[in-house]
Design a protein around this motif. Sequence first.
Motif, PDB file in Angstrom:
ATOM      1  N   ASP A 110      -6.282 -20.519  14.590  1.00 20.07           N
ATOM      2  CA  ASP A 110      -5.629 -19.810  13.494  1.00 20.07           C
ATOM      3  C   ASP A 110      -5.908 -18.307  13.611  1.00 20.07           C
ATOM      4  O   ASP A 110      -7.031 -17.894  13.867  1.00 20.07           O
ATOM      5  CB  ASP A 110      -6.156 -20.352  12.161  1.00 20.07           C
ATOM      6  N   GLU A 111      -4.847 -17.499  13.422  1.00 23.65           N
ATOM      7  CA  GLU A 111      -4.947 -16.040  13.535  1.00 23.65           C
ATOM      8  C   GLU A 111      -5.571 -15.628  14.861  1.00 23.65           C
ATOM      9  O   GLU A 111      -6.573 -14.901  14.937  1.00 23.65           O
ATOM     10  CB  GLU A 111      -5.728 -15.459  12.349  1.00 23.65           C
ATOM     11  N   ILE A 112      -4.948 -16.093  15.933  1.00 21.83           N
ATOM     12  CA  ILE A 112      -5.487 -15.914  17.277  1.00 21.83           C
ATOM     13  C   ILE A 112      -5.605 -14.439  17.664  1.00 21.83           C
ATOM     14  O   ILE A 112      -6.377 -14.078  18.551  1.00 21.83           O
ATOM     15  CB  ILE A 112      -4.619 -16.683  18.299  1.00 21.83           C
ATOM     16  N   TYR A 113      -4.884 -13.548  16.997  1.00 22.03           N
ATOM     17  CA  TYR A 113      -4.944 -12.131  17.353  1.00 22.03           C
ATOM     18  C   TYR A 113      -6.321 -11.518  17.086  1.00 22.03           C
ATOM     19  O   TYR A 113      -6.633 -10.425  17.582  1.00 22.03           O
ATOM     20  CB  TYR A 113      -3.858 -11.337  16.624  1.00 22.03           C
ATOM     21  N   HIS A 114      -7.159 -12.219  16.311  1.00 19.57           N
ATOM     22  CA  HIS A 114      -8.515 -11.716  16.064  1.00 19.57           C
ATOM     23  C   HIS A 114      -9.414 -11.885  17.288  1.00 19.57           C
ATOM     24  O   HIS A 114     -10.475 -11.250  17.361  1.00 19.57           O
ATOM     25  CB  HIS A 114      -9.147 -12.444  14.875  1.00 19.57           C
ATOM     26  N   PHE A 115      -9.030 -12.740  18.234  1.00 19.91           N
ATOM     27  CA  PHE A 115      -9.845 -12.923  19.433  1.00 19.91           C
ATOM     28  C   PHE A 115      -9.830 -11.650  20.279  1.00 19.91           C
ATOM     29  O   PHE A 115      -8.776 -11.060  20.500  1.00 19.91           O
ATOM     30  CB  PHE A 115      -9.301 -14.069  20.278  1.00 19.91           C
TER      31      PHE A 115
END
Length: 253
Positions: A110-115
């Motif tokens: 979830d909300e992979i852009y935080h990686f």
Amino acid sequence: MIPPRRWEAPLAERMRPRTLDEFLGQDHLLGKNAPLRKNLENSKVPSCILYGPPGVGKTTLVRLIAARTEREILEINAVSAKVAELRDLVKEAENLKTLQSGRSAIAFVDEIYHFNRSQQNALLPSVEKGDIILVGTTTENPWFEINKTLLSRMVVFQLNPLGEKDLVALLNRALTDAERGLGQLSLHAEEDALLALAAMAGGDARQALTRLEFIASAAAARGGSTLTKEFVLETLPLAAVRYDKSSDDHYAV
């Protein structure tokens, strides 16, 4: 009959679609002859990114994908996950693949852009070999936020804000569903009232259901049986406007 504690869950949570047929909107992805729908019906799903604004069904769709293709789903939140947790998730997915005769599990981020780059790179070998089916959700543009090397191994599906017709259908469903929705309140809504609620939601199904739950409770507390447009506007005077000056919404506006 739903246990009393079930009603403590928000209406939007209770009304999550249970099947692809219940899912409203996104006909370009899930319509009768849409490629994604056809793949899911054949138990196939690519590693992919579901990109779209809040409240359009990204998380729900991931869970429906897992259910429809009968795959295990391993969930992790990109905000709090560490690289060690990612490696544990990959190891678990590899074990599940072995136990299930080569059938890959879905790793839902979830909300992979935080990686960050190293976290995304930790998933790369497993995605490339097919040990996991990586499904990420994001409200931010994946072409800017996701590593190009990872993105090249995934398909990006864009989800759009829900249209007025779909939102009105969703509100009607919630208002009449006695098992999961507000049917036990025996409320009737005028068409103009539902149209006003749909307009206020800005294409966000969660926002529409949250607003409906609030005004339905207010109407029931006053002993009313009909939701009118006047009551909606009086109770919920502010409309939701989707805008972020630093993101894609600026250009959409």
